[in-house]
Design a protein around this motif. Structure first.
Motif, PDB file in Angstrom:
ATOM      1  N   ARG A 186       0.839  -1.200   0.000  1.00  0.00           N
ATOM      2  CA  ARG A 186       0.000   0.000   0.000  1.00  0.00           C
ATOM      3  C   ARG A 186       0.873   1.249   0.000  1.00  0.00           C
ATOM      4  N   LEU A 187       0.378   2.297  -0.650  1.00  0.00           N
ATOM      5  CA  LEU A 187       1.034   3.600  -0.625  1.00  0.00           C
ATOM      6  C   LEU A 187       0.034   4.609  -0.088  1.00  0.00           C
ATOM      7  N   LEU A 188       0.446   5.362   0.916  1.00  0.00           N
ATOM      8  CA  LEU A 188      -0.425   6.332   1.570  1.00  0.00           C
ATOM      9  C   LEU A 188       0.288   7.669   1.638  1.00  0.00           C
ATOM     10  N   VAL A 189      -0.418   8.730   1.256  1.00  0.00           N
ATOM     11  CA  VAL A 189       0.064  10.094   1.446  1.00  0.00           C
ATOM     12  C   VAL A 189      -0.812  10.683   2.545  1.00  0.00           C
ATOM     13  N   ALA A 190      -0.200  11.020   3.668  1.00  0.00           N
ATOM     14  CA  ALA A 190      -0.917  11.593   4.805  1.00  0.00           C
ATOM     15  C   ALA A 190      -0.395  13.012   4.999  1.00  0.00           C
ATOM     16  N   ALA A 191      -1.289  13.993   4.920  1.00  0.00           N
ATOM     17  CA  ALA A 191      -0.859  15.388   4.956  1.00  0.00           C
ATOM     18  C   ALA A 191      -1.709  16.214   5.907  1.00  0.00           C
ATOM     19  N   VAL A 192      -1.059  17.163   6.539  1.00  0.00           N
ATOM     20  CA  VAL A 192      -1.764  18.156   7.351  1.00  0.00           C
ATOM     21  C   VAL A 192      -2.158  19.286   6.414  1.00  0.00           C
ATOM     22  N   GLN A 197      14.286   2.635  -4.067  1.00  0.00           N
ATOM     23  CA  GLN A 197      13.947   2.518  -2.640  1.00  0.00           C
ATOM     24  C   GLN A 197      12.561   1.903  -2.464  1.00  0.00           C
ATOM     25  N   LEU A 198      11.593   2.349  -3.277  1.00  0.00           N
ATOM     26  CA  LEU A 198      10.257   1.742  -3.219  1.00  0.00           C
ATOM     27  C   LEU A 198      10.317   0.249  -3.524  1.00  0.00           C
ATOM     28  N   ALA A 199      11.066  -0.101  -4.567  1.00  0.00           N
ATOM     29  CA  ALA A 199      11.196  -1.515  -4.942  1.00  0.00           C
ATOM     30  C   ALA A 199      11.862  -2.312  -3.821  1.00  0.00           C
ATOM     31  N   ASP A 200      12.873  -1.737  -3.190  1.00  0.00           N
ATOM     32  CA  ASP A 200      13.559  -2.433  -2.095  1.00  0.00           C
ATOM     33  C   ASP A 200      12.608  -2.692  -0.931  1.00  0.00           C
ATOM     34  N   TRP A 201      11.790  -1.684  -0.575  1.00  0.00           N
ATOM     35  CA  TRP A 201      10.819  -1.896   0.501  1.00  0.00           C
ATOM     36  C   TRP A 201       9.834  -2.988   0.113  1.00  0.00           C
ATOM     37  N   ARG A 202       9.305  -2.904  -1.109  1.00  0.00           N
ATOM     38  CA  ARG A 202       8.350  -3.910  -1.584  1.00  0.00           C
ATOM     39  C   ARG A 202       8.979  -5.298  -1.560  1.00  0.00           C
ATOM     40  N   ASP A 203      10.165  -5.418  -2.130  1.00  0.00           N
ATOM     41  CA  ASP A 203      10.835  -6.714  -2.223  1.00  0.00           C
ATOM     42  C   ASP A 203      11.278  -7.237  -0.865  1.00  0.00           C
ATOM     43  N   GLY A 204      11.440  -6.330   0.086  1.00  0.00           N
ATOM     44  CA  GLY A 204      11.809  -6.712   1.444  1.00  0.00           C
ATOM     45  C   GLY A 204      10.622  -7.107   2.302  1.00  0.00           C
ATOM     46  N   GLY A 205       9.422  -7.081   1.721  1.00  0.00           N
ATOM     47  CA  GLY A 205       8.238  -7.525   2.441  1.00  0.00           C
ATOM     48  C   GLY A 205       7.410  -6.444   3.101  1.00  0.00           C
ATOM     49  N   ALA A 206       7.714  -5.190   2.828  1.00  0.00           N
ATOM     50  CA  ALA A 206       6.904  -4.111   3.415  1.00  0.00           C
ATOM     51  C   ALA A 206       5.470  -4.215   2.901  1.00  0.00           C
ATOM     52  N   ARG A 219      -0.473  -1.586  -9.985  1.00  0.00           N
ATOM     53  CA  ARG A 219      -1.144  -2.868  -9.708  1.00  0.00           C
ATOM     54  C   ARG A 219      -0.329  -4.068 -10.158  1.00  0.00           C
ATOM     55  N   GLY A 220       0.206  -4.021 -11.357  1.00  0.00           N
ATOM     56  CA  GLY A 220       0.964  -5.151 -11.885  1.00  0.00           C
ATOM     57  C   GLY A 220       2.364  -5.282 -11.313  1.00  0.00           C
ATOM     58  N   LEU A 221       2.779  -4.292 -10.526  1.00  0.00           N
ATOM     59  CA  LEU A 221       4.126  -4.293  -9.952  1.00  0.00           C
ATOM     60  C   LEU A 221       4.125  -4.536  -8.449  1.00  0.00           C
ATOM     61  N   GLY A 222       2.951  -4.811  -7.894  1.00  0.00           N
ATOM     62  CA  GLY A 222       2.878  -5.071  -6.461  1.00  0.00           C
ATOM     63  C   GLY A 222       2.687  -3.843  -5.603  1.00  0.00           C
ATOM     64  N   PHE A 223       2.193  -2.762  -6.197  1.00  0.00           N
ATOM     65  CA  PHE A 223       1.911  -1.539  -5.438  1.00  0.00           C
ATOM     66  C   PHE A 223       0.420  -1.254  -5.477  1.00  0.00           C
TER      67      PHE A 223
END
Length: 161
Positions: free
Chosen positions: A3-9, A92-101, A33-37
């Motif tokens: 999941r990707l979330l943008v949280a803003a004040v 960095q996004l790919a590393d987080w995804r591939d690392g199981g985030a 979607r096809g890339l695991g995001f």
């Protein structure tokens, strides 16, 4: 899926800023979607009405932390943060995804910035550059960079850097 979330004040006003931010986030979700995001979502929080900048930042940090799901990789946007190229950001996004985030939450503070309670929990403190940007524009730049990162990972010609 990560999941990707943008949280803003602060809330984007109806109009071009809101439309552009939403368009980039929708594109990121469709391309990801096809890339695991996905899904790609955003949360807007009201600015604190506390009297001092420090108390506003602390109150906003607490509100943000309440809204971010437990276990998310936490990325705080801050002028003192690390700057990344678009390619490095994509990696960095790919590393987080591939690392199981399971998710990444990108946090943008209010006019006074982010408070220590959330900055201290950040997995990455990220700067969009040395120039000061209005918060709405910072959200648009972040949304576009999320979309760009996904297109880089997909080998899509959008990114020609």
């Amino acid at each position: 899926m990560m999941r990707l979330l943008v949280a803003a004040v602060g809330k984007l006003k109806q109009g071009p800023e809101r439309q552009l931010c939403a368009a980039y986030l929708e594109r990121a979700e469709a391309a990801g979607r096809g890339l695991g995001f996905g899904p790609v979502a955003q949360i807007e929080l009201s600015e604190s009405r506390q009297q001092t900048a420090e108390s506003r930042k602390a109150a906003e940090a607490a509100s943000l932390l309440e809204k971010i799901p437990t276990g998310e990789t936490l990325i705080c946007l801050d002028p003192k943060g690390k700057t990344l190229s678009s390619e490095a950001f994509a990696q960095q996004l790919a590393d987080w995804r591939d690392g199981g985030a399971t998710g990444a939450a990108f946090v943008i503070g209010g006019a006074d910035g982010l408070g220590l309670p959330i900055l201290e929990k950040a997995d990455l403190t990220l700067s969009l550059g040395k120039m000061t940007l209005p918060h709405g524009l910072a959200r648009i730049v972040l949304a576009e960079q999320l979309y760009r990162a996904i297109t880089i990972l997909a080998g899509h010609p959008y990114h020609r850097g």
